[in-house]
Write a protein that holds these residues in place. Structure first.
Motif, PDB file in Angstrom:
ATOM      1  N   CYS A 316       0.826  -1.202   0.000  1.00 57.71           N
ATOM      2  CA  CYS A 316       0.000   0.000   0.000  1.00 57.71           C
ATOM      3  C   CYS A 316       0.862   1.255   0.000  1.00 57.71           C
ATOM      4  CB  CYS A 316      -0.903  -0.010   1.227  1.00 57.71           C
ATOM      5  SG  CYS A 316      -2.214  -1.269   1.121  1.00 57.71           S
ATOM      6  N   LYS A 320       0.765   4.287  -3.043  1.00 60.65           N
ATOM      7  CA  LYS A 320       0.213   5.586  -2.685  1.00 60.65           C
ATOM      8  C   LYS A 320       0.408   6.576  -3.821  1.00 60.65           C
ATOM      9  CE  LYS A 320      -0.103   6.122   2.286  1.00 60.65           C
ATOM     10  NZ  LYS A 320       0.390   6.840   3.484  1.00 60.65           N
ATOM     11  N   ALA A 324      -6.433   6.908  -8.086  1.00 66.51           N
ATOM     12  CA  ALA A 324      -7.051   5.738  -7.470  1.00 66.51           C
ATOM     13  C   ALA A 324      -6.648   4.472  -8.212  1.00 66.51           C
ATOM     14  CB  ALA A 324      -8.572   5.885  -7.472  1.00 66.51           C
ATOM     15  N   CYS A 346      -3.582   1.919   1.947  1.00 67.94           N
ATOM     16  CA  CYS A 346      -3.656   1.758   0.487  1.00 67.94           C
ATOM     17  C   CYS A 346      -4.346   2.958  -0.149  1.00 67.94           C
ATOM     18  CB  CYS A 346      -4.420   0.484   0.151  1.00 67.94           C
ATOM     19  SG  CYS A 346      -3.500  -1.032   0.434  1.00 67.94           S
ATOM     20  N   LEU A 348      -7.040   4.733  -2.880  1.00 71.77           N
ATOM     21  CA  LEU A 348      -8.448   4.447  -3.118  1.00 71.77           C
ATOM     22  C   LEU A 348      -8.573   3.241  -4.058  1.00 71.77           C
ATOM     23  CD1 LEU A 348      -9.818   8.067  -3.592  1.00 71.77           C
ATOM     24  CD2 LEU A 348      -9.713   6.696  -1.506  1.00 71.77           C
ATOM     25  N   LEU A 349      -9.403   2.272  -3.627  1.00 73.80           N
ATOM     26  CA  LEU A 349      -9.556   1.024  -4.383  1.00 73.80           C
ATOM     27  C   LEU A 349     -10.953   0.923  -4.981  1.00 73.80           C
ATOM     28  CD1 LEU A 349      -7.888  -1.527  -1.937  1.00 73.80           C
ATOM     29  CD2 LEU A 349      -6.857  -0.442  -3.920  1.00 73.80           C
ATOM     30  N   LEU A 369     -10.627  -1.157   5.762  1.00 71.46           N
ATOM     31  CA  LEU A 369     -10.369   0.106   5.086  1.00 71.46           C
ATOM     32  C   LEU A 369     -10.573   1.262   6.055  1.00 71.46           C
ATOM     33  CD1 LEU A 369     -12.374  -0.771   1.872  1.00 71.46           C
ATOM     34  CD2 LEU A 369      -9.909  -1.014   2.183  1.00 71.46           C
ATOM     35  N   GLU A 372     -11.993   7.486   3.320  1.00 71.74           N
ATOM     36  CA  GLU A 372     -12.336   7.650   1.904  1.00 71.74           C
ATOM     37  C   GLU A 372     -12.329   6.326   1.153  1.00 71.74           C
ATOM     38  OE1 GLU A 372     -13.590  10.009  -1.238  1.00 71.74           O
ATOM     39  OE2 GLU A 372     -13.300  10.544   0.859  1.00 71.74           O
ATOM     40  N   GLN A 373     -11.472   5.407   1.563  1.00 69.06           N
ATOM     41  CA  GLN A 373     -11.406   4.108   0.898  1.00 69.06           C
ATOM     42  C   GLN A 373     -12.758   3.385   0.934  1.00 69.06           C
ATOM     43  OE1 GLN A 373      -8.321   2.349   3.253  1.00 69.06           O
ATOM     44  NE2 GLN A 373      -6.733   2.833   1.748  1.00 69.06           N
ATOM     45  N   GLN A 374     -13.431   3.514   2.063  1.00 72.88           N
ATOM     46  CA  GLN A 374     -14.700   2.822   2.231  1.00 72.88           C
ATOM     47  C   GLN A 374     -15.763   3.318   1.254  1.00 72.88           C
ATOM     48  OE1 GLN A 374     -15.417   3.675   6.343  1.00 72.88           O
ATOM     49  NE2 GLN A 374     -14.107   2.015   7.082  1.00 72.88           N
ATOM     50  N   GLU A 376     -15.176   4.240  -1.869  1.00 75.43           N
ATOM     51  CA  GLU A 376     -14.823   3.982  -3.268  1.00 75.43           C
ATOM     52  C   GLU A 376     -14.917   2.507  -3.673  1.00 75.43           C
ATOM     53  OE1 GLU A 376     -14.200   6.220  -5.584  1.00 75.43           O
ATOM     54  OE2 GLU A 376     -14.547   7.821  -4.128  1.00 75.43           O
ATOM     55  N   LEU A 377     -14.819   1.608  -2.746  1.00 73.53           N
ATOM     56  CA  LEU A 377     -14.789   0.180  -3.093  1.00 73.53           C
ATOM     57  C   LEU A 377     -16.099  -0.246  -3.750  1.00 73.53           C
ATOM     58  CD1 LEU A 377     -12.949  -2.310  -2.881  1.00 73.53           C
ATOM     59  CD2 LEU A 377     -14.181  -2.922  -0.789  1.00 73.53           C
TER      60      LEU A 377
END
Length: 976
Positions: A316, A320, A324, A346, A348-349, A369, A372-374, A376-377
């Motif tokens: 991760c 960076k 994304a 990590c 954005l996934l 996560l 913000e990651q949460q 985008e998944l």
């Protein structure tokens, strides 16, 4: 050419036609009149080793024909062929111009053969070929000119050949090649391949996996168009021979399983332009690789690498950046646990793939996560792990965009309540192929956007009410291959949008009348491979307005008689268009009740194969007027022939599969109304012929399969032989049809010359009289014994007369025929009077030879005497022997055309008495006779006339005696 047979209903002149000789002019006129009223017959064609696809003209399959060269397959194919599959044969060599007669060929499959060499120019004439498959052969080398003429080829597969060398000019003609696969060969260096493909300016994909490559050079650079290069499963441990520009244009590079251990080997290469690099299965320090090479972390697939402790966090950190990451794949990394916050660092996934690890739990996913990651998944894949349970996640952070979750191929036993509460936008959930035995009533709560749910291949035994109550948007629910045995009423409550329900492979035995409540728009229902014992119309009442597909195959449906005790089970399913009922267990359906399919007015496809049917009622398909596909294949259990009129309402049927159903004959009463039928499969039946009358009533037929039928090589099949050599209907392998059990005699070529001799007509004309004679003789013998006996003696008389024809001298002047009752008059009156004047008389008591048969003595007496005197009296008329003597004398009279018969009427016999003795009456009516007068004064005249009659003919046989006329004129003269 064999005469065509008229159909039974073609003309009222048929009985007349059958009674006429085959070449009679009237028969020909009637035949023309009959055939003029019939639709044009379907004219067939066939191929020795290939089958043309029934619904795709121009696509030919010549699979498993044991061919050693392409010639026998290609020789009779039409030039319009655009696709040819010659795989799974024994081809060893392709000679020059092997396919030149197929100029429009675009796809050629030669896989799974024994090709060892390709002759130069083997593909000449295939200027339009775009795809060529030579995989799984024995090609060891590719020489110059083998692909000459293939300028339009775009895909070439040479997988799994022992290919060790490729000539530099071998691939030069393939100027439009885009995909080349040399996977599974024995190539040792990329340089030789680069030399062969350097001129291919449009090549985009090159697959060299599973070879013996040890070096990337030396050699020319790869084409600038090449963007996908697969070098997996080789021996490129050191990446030897590679120049900085060798891979500069490649976008996707697969170097998996090459034993690459040193990251420094990548340092000389320019890999910055890569969008995806696969390095799985290499003992490589991936972080060192990122330090010494120009590989971008976002282009590297981290699956199958040794990441070590804290490896995910390191990955991760490397990933960076402001951009994304579309997809993070961490497959085959041996992860056993994934603590909360593991992916917090990590970028954005969009997609996360943790498959092929050893994870036993992933918690509520969102905890992996942060922030913000949460948000985008979108997709999460955790397949092929060791997950055992999914916990409750009511309080977990939400992943508002997560739409796809796959937990397939795990060991999940239980799912807690609210297990997916973190994904309110979930649309596709895959929980199949696990060990799920219990689905909590609240496990799927809150998934109002879910459209597809996969729960198949688990161990579910019970479904609880309310389990799907929140799934108002669900369209597909798959519960296949579980252990569900009961569907409780209301179990599907809430599934207002469900269109596909798959319950196949469960243990259902009965369906309650309210089992399908709650699915008002259901269109596809799969109930196959259960244990259903019956189906009732009430079960389908909730979905009768929408159901289109119903699969009931491989259940336990059985019917004992054709009488239906209940209402037809499908009577309200007017919109059903596909029904499958094949292979009922344990032995299949044996009886179909009357009107079993009543109500299925919109059905288009019906499968009843593998059911061992014993009887089919004639009205079973009566309502299926829209049916286009019907199969009864593999139903031979003594059914034999189909009942008359069983297909009478199937005027729209296009495909009929009757393979192996035990048919013995084809009749118009069964097949006469299938005017739109295009595909007819009759293989493995007991048919000895394919009737002309049936063929003439199938004008739309295009595909006919008669394989493994014991067709007979008789005159009845002469029309079939000529029919097989025309061109309209494809007959599958017509040159392989043998004459019954005679494996070296074929229907298409048996000798039919004897059939043109009208042998049947000659046998008919020869045997009919014999049969009639055997029928008539006993009747005639019984009713006319004496008449037959008389004619037999008459024949013997004629034979004896032929032997005596040349005799000119007579032994006697007269043979006296009389009855023993009149013997006194003959001996006292007649004999003295005549012998006194030297007449030599023959008397039976005196001159017949003892020991001889009576008939022989009579014949000799008549033919050895110049005249025969018949003394007629009532006793004489009643004597059969006397009557025979008169008839023999009459026959001699007719044969010799001389007056040899003299009649003496001893008593007055009237016509009424003579009518009982018709033979004597005919003689008396035709001959002049003398009447014996009882008055003494008249007797001298009688003797004078009698002597004169006996003397007449001594000197001249042609003179006519005066006073002796025909008829009964003599009687009138005597009376006068």
């Amino acid at each position: 050419m064999a005469r065509p047979r008229p159909s039974r209903s073609s003309s009222s002149f048929l009985p007349l036609l059958l009674l006429l000789p085959a070449r009679h002019p009237l028969a020909l006129l009637v035949a023309v009149a009959v055939t003029a009223t019939l639709p044009p017959p379907a004219l067939p064609y066939g191929f020795r080793n290939c089958i043309e696809a029934a619904w795709d003209p121009g696509f030919f399959r010549c699979i498993q024909r044991y061919l050693e060269s392409p010639g026998p397959a290609v020789s009779d194919l039409p030039p319009r062929t655009y696709a040819l599959n010659l795989s799974h044969n024994a081809l060893r060599l392709l000679p020059p111009a092997s396919f030149a007669r197929l100029p429009r060929l675009r796809t050629l499959d030669l896989a799974y053969n024994r090709l060892q060499t390709l002759a130069p120019g083997a593909f000449d004439g295939l200027g339009e070929l775009s795809a060529l498959d030579l995989s799984y052969n024995r090609l060891a080398a590719l020489g110059d000119g083998v692909f000459a003429g293939l300028g339009n080829l775009s895909s070439l597969w040479l997988r799994r050949n022992p290919l060790g060398s490729v000539s530099p000019g071998a691939l030069a003609p393939l100027v439009n090649l885009r995909c080349l696969s040399l996977r599974g060969g024995r190539l040792e260096g990329l340089g030789a391949v680069a030399e062969a493909v350097k001129g291919l300016g449009r090549l985009r994909t090159l697959d060299l996996c599973c070879n013996n490559l040890t070096a990337l050079g030396p050699g020319p650079p790869l084409p600038a168009s090449l963007v996908n290069l697969h070098l997996c499963n080789n021996s490129l441990g050191g990446l030897l021979g590679a120049s900085p520009t060798t891979l500069r244009h490649v976008r996707t590079l697969d170097l998996s399983y090459n034993g690459i251990a040193r990251a420094e080997a990548f340092a000389p290469l320019r890999l910055r332009n890569l969008s995806l690099l696969h390095l799985s299965g290499n003992p490589l320090d991936v972080f060192r690789l990122l330090e010494v090479s120009d590989v971008r972390p976002h282009s590297l697939d981290f699956s199958g690498l040794t990441l070590g402790e804290g490896g995910v966090e390191k990955v991760c950190q490397k990933l960076k950046g402001p951009r994304a990451l579309r997809r993070l794949k961490l497959q085959h990394n041996g992860f056993q646990k994934m603590p909360n916050g593991t992916l917090a660092s990590c970028p954005l996934l969009k997609e996360l793939d943790l498959s092929y690890n050893r994870l036993r739990g992933v918690g509520c996913v969102g905890l992996l996560l942060r922030g913000e990651q949460q948000r985008e998944l979108e997709a999460l894949t955790v397949e092929h792990n060791l997950l055992q349970r999914l916990p409750s996640c009511w309080t977990a952070a939400e992943l508002p965009r997560l739409a796809n979750i796959s937990f397939r191929y795990n060991r999940i036993l239980t799912i807690g309540p609210g297990a997916f509460a973190y994904a309110p936008a979930l649309r596709v959930l895959k929980l199949n192929i696990n060990s799920l035995a219990r689905l909590d009533r609240d496990a799927l709560r809150g998934l109002g956007n879910l459209t597809e749910l996969r729960l198949d291949n688990n161990l579910l035994t019970d479904l609880y009410q309310g389990s799907f109550v929140d799934l108002g948007s669900l369209r597909t629910l798959n519960l296949r291959n579980n252990r569900v045995s009961v569907l409780f009423p209301g179990i599907f409550k809430g599934l207002a949008s469900l269109q596909t329900l798959d319950l196949g492979g469960n243990n259902l035995r009965h369906l309650a009348s309210r089992s399908l409540l709650g699915v008002p728009v259901l269109s596809k229902l799969y109930l196959d491979r259960n244990r259903l014992l019956e189906v009732r119309s009430e079960v389908f009442a909730p979905v009768q307005a929408t159901l289109g597909v119903l699969d009931l195959q491989a259940n336990n449906l059985q019917y004992i008689t054709q009488r239906q005790r209940q209402q037809p089970p499908f009577r309200n399913l007017s919109r059903l268009y596909d029904l499958k009922m094949q292979a009922q267990q344990p032995y299949g359906l044996k009886v179909l009740p009357h009107r079993f399919f009543q109500g299925l007015v919109g059905l288009r496809s019906l499968s009843l194969s593998q059911n061992k049917l014993l009887a089919i009622p004639a009205d079973v398909f009566q309502d299926l007027g829209q049916l286009t596909f019907l199969t009864l294949a593999d139903s031979s259990n003594g059914m034999q022939d189909l009942p008359d009129g069983v297909f009478r309402n199937l005027g729209n049927l296009l495909t009929l599969d009757l393979e192996n159903v035990g048919l013995h004959s084809l009749t118009l009463e069964v097949f006469g109304n299938l005017s739109r039928l295009r595909v007819l499969k009759l293989a493995k039946n007991e048919l000895k012929t394919f009737n002309y009358s049936v063929a003439s009533r199938l004008p739309s037929l295009r595909y006919l399969d008669l394989r493994k039928c014991p067709l007979s090589c008789t005159c009845d099949n002469t029309w079939l032989q000529s029919w097989l050599n025309n061109s309209r209907v494809q007959v599958v392998y017509p040159y392989n049809y043998t004459c019954g059990l005679r494996h070296h005699a074929y229907v298409h070529s048996f000798d039919t010359r004897v059939c043109f001799l009208d042998l049947g007509f000659y046998l008919f004309t020869g045997t009919v009289p014999v049969v009639l004679l055997l029928l008539v003789v006993p009747v005639v013998y019984h009713r006319a014994y004496w008449r037959l006996k008389y004619h037999w003696y008459l024949l013997r008389c004629w034979v004896n007369q032929q032997w005596r024809r040349e005799e000119e001298r007579y032994v006697y002047d007269s043979f006296v025929s009389y009855n023993s009752a009149d013997e006194s008059w003959v001996l006292q009156e007649l004999v003295p009077q005549l012998e006194r004047d030297s007449f030599r008389l023959c008397l039976h008591h005196r001159d017949f030879q003892p020991g001889r048969s009576i008939i022989d003595n009579i014949v000799d007496a008549v033919y050895n005497s110049r005249k025969t005197v018949c003394v007629v009296s009532r006793s004489y008329l009643r004597s059969e022997w006397c009557s025979m003597e008169v008839q023999l004398a009459s026959y001699r009279l007719l044969d010799e055309r001389r007056d040899v018969l003299v009649l003496v009427l001893l008593e007055d016999v009237g016509d009424a008495e003579l009518s009982a003795y018709h033979r004597m009456r005919r003689v008396l009516l035709r001959r002049t006779y003398l009447r014996w007068p009882p008055e003494p004064p008249a007797q001298p005249l009688f003797w004078a006339r009698l002597k004169k009659a006996l003397r007449w003919g001594e000197g001249g046989e042609g003179e006519e005696e005066e006073g002796l006329g025909a008829g009964r004129r003599g009687e009138k003269e005597e009376k006068a």
